[in-house]
Design a protein around this motif. Structure first.
Motif, PDB file in Angstrom:
ATOM      1  N   VAL A  31       0.860  -1.178   0.000  1.00  0.00           N
ATOM      2  CA  VAL A  31       0.000   0.000   0.000  1.00  0.00           C
ATOM      3  C   VAL A  31       0.891   1.221   0.000  1.00  0.00           C
ATOM      4  O   VAL A  31       2.051   1.167   0.417  1.00  0.00           O
ATOM      5  N   ALA A  32       0.358   2.317  -0.487  1.00  0.00           N
ATOM      6  CA  ALA A  32       1.132   3.557  -0.506  1.00  0.00           C
ATOM      7  C   ALA A  32       1.364   4.029   0.921  1.00  0.00           C
ATOM      8  O   ALA A  32       0.464   3.962   1.759  1.00  0.00           O
ATOM      9  N   PRO A  33       2.573   4.500   1.197  1.00  0.00           N
ATOM     10  CA  PRO A  33       2.820   5.050   2.532  1.00  0.00           C
ATOM     11  C   PRO A  33       1.877   6.217   2.792  1.00  0.00           C
ATOM     12  O   PRO A  33       1.671   7.060   1.930  1.00  0.00           O
ATOM     13  N   GLY A  34       1.293   6.218   3.930  1.00  0.00           N
ATOM     14  CA  GLY A  34       0.392   7.293   4.324  1.00  0.00           C
ATOM     15  C   GLY A  34       0.754   7.741   5.720  1.00  0.00           C
ATOM     16  O   GLY A  34       1.918   7.875   6.057  1.00  0.00           O
ATOM     17  N   ASP A  35      -0.236   7.913   6.538  1.00  0.00           N
ATOM     18  CA  ASP A  35      -0.003   8.301   7.925  1.00  0.00           C
ATOM     19  C   ASP A  35       0.374   7.050   8.707  1.00  0.00           C
ATOM     20  O   ASP A  35      -0.489   6.303   9.154  1.00  0.00           O
ATOM     21  N   TRP A  36       1.656   6.810   8.851  1.00  0.00           N
ATOM     22  CA  TRP A  36       2.136   5.586   9.488  1.00  0.00           C
ATOM     23  C   TRP A  36       1.779   5.523  10.970  1.00  0.00           C
ATOM     24  O   TRP A  36       1.892   4.483  11.596  1.00  0.00           O
ATOM     25  N   ARG A  37       1.322   6.623  11.548  1.00  0.00           N
ATOM     26  CA  ARG A  37       0.962   6.601  12.967  1.00  0.00           C
ATOM     27  C   ARG A  37      -0.251   5.715  13.246  1.00  0.00           C
ATOM     28  O   ARG A  37      -0.517   5.354  14.383  1.00  0.00           O
ATOM     29  N   SER A  38      -0.975   5.325  12.192  1.00  0.00           N
ATOM     30  CA  SER A  38      -2.102   4.407  12.378  1.00  0.00           C
ATOM     31  C   SER A  38      -1.714   2.965  12.059  1.00  0.00           C
ATOM     32  O   SER A  38      -2.563   2.083  12.051  1.00  0.00           O
ATOM     33  N   ALA A  39      -0.445   2.720  11.821  1.00  0.00           N
ATOM     34  CA  ALA A  39       0.032   1.379  11.480  1.00  0.00           C
ATOM     35  C   ALA A  39       0.019   0.474  12.706  1.00  0.00           C
ATOM     36  O   ALA A  39       0.102   0.934  13.850  1.00  0.00           O
TER      37      ALA A  39
END
Length: 98
Positions: A31-39
């Motif tokens: 998936v495209a990197p997005g807001d990694w804080r929700s990973a």
């Protein structure tokens, strides 16, 4: 990471340089990197890492980090250290977060 993502049915959002080559992630659910804080976690199963800035940022944001001792971080809350080049240990660590 590829083996762990496949075994656990996880999507991967690679960050940083593609050092491994164009086919490295072949077969993985990217998936495209997005807001990694929700990973689920930030994972760095590195053999060598001398600039763990993203790992420190993840820890500061409260995102669990799974890394190897080579990343140069001291044990601390939110950080799980696993042996390098050990997919089974990574699968186990990610499984505990699921």
């Amino acid at each position: 990471m590829r083996q762990a993502a496949d075994a656990l049915g996880l999507e991967v959002a690679p960050l940083g340089s593609q050092l491994e080559g164009p086919d490295f992630w072949s077969g993985a659910r990217l998936v495209a990197p997005g807001d990694w804080r929700s990973a689920l976690a930030v994972v760095q199963p590195a053999i060598v890492e001398d600039q763990p800035r993203r790992l420190l940022a993840a820890l500061a944001a409260g995102v669990p980090v799974i890394a190897t001792p080579a990343c140069g971080l001291d044990p601390q809350p939110g950080l799980e250290l696993i042996p390098a080049d050990d997919p089974a240990a990574l699968i186990e660590a990610l499984g505990r977060l699921m």
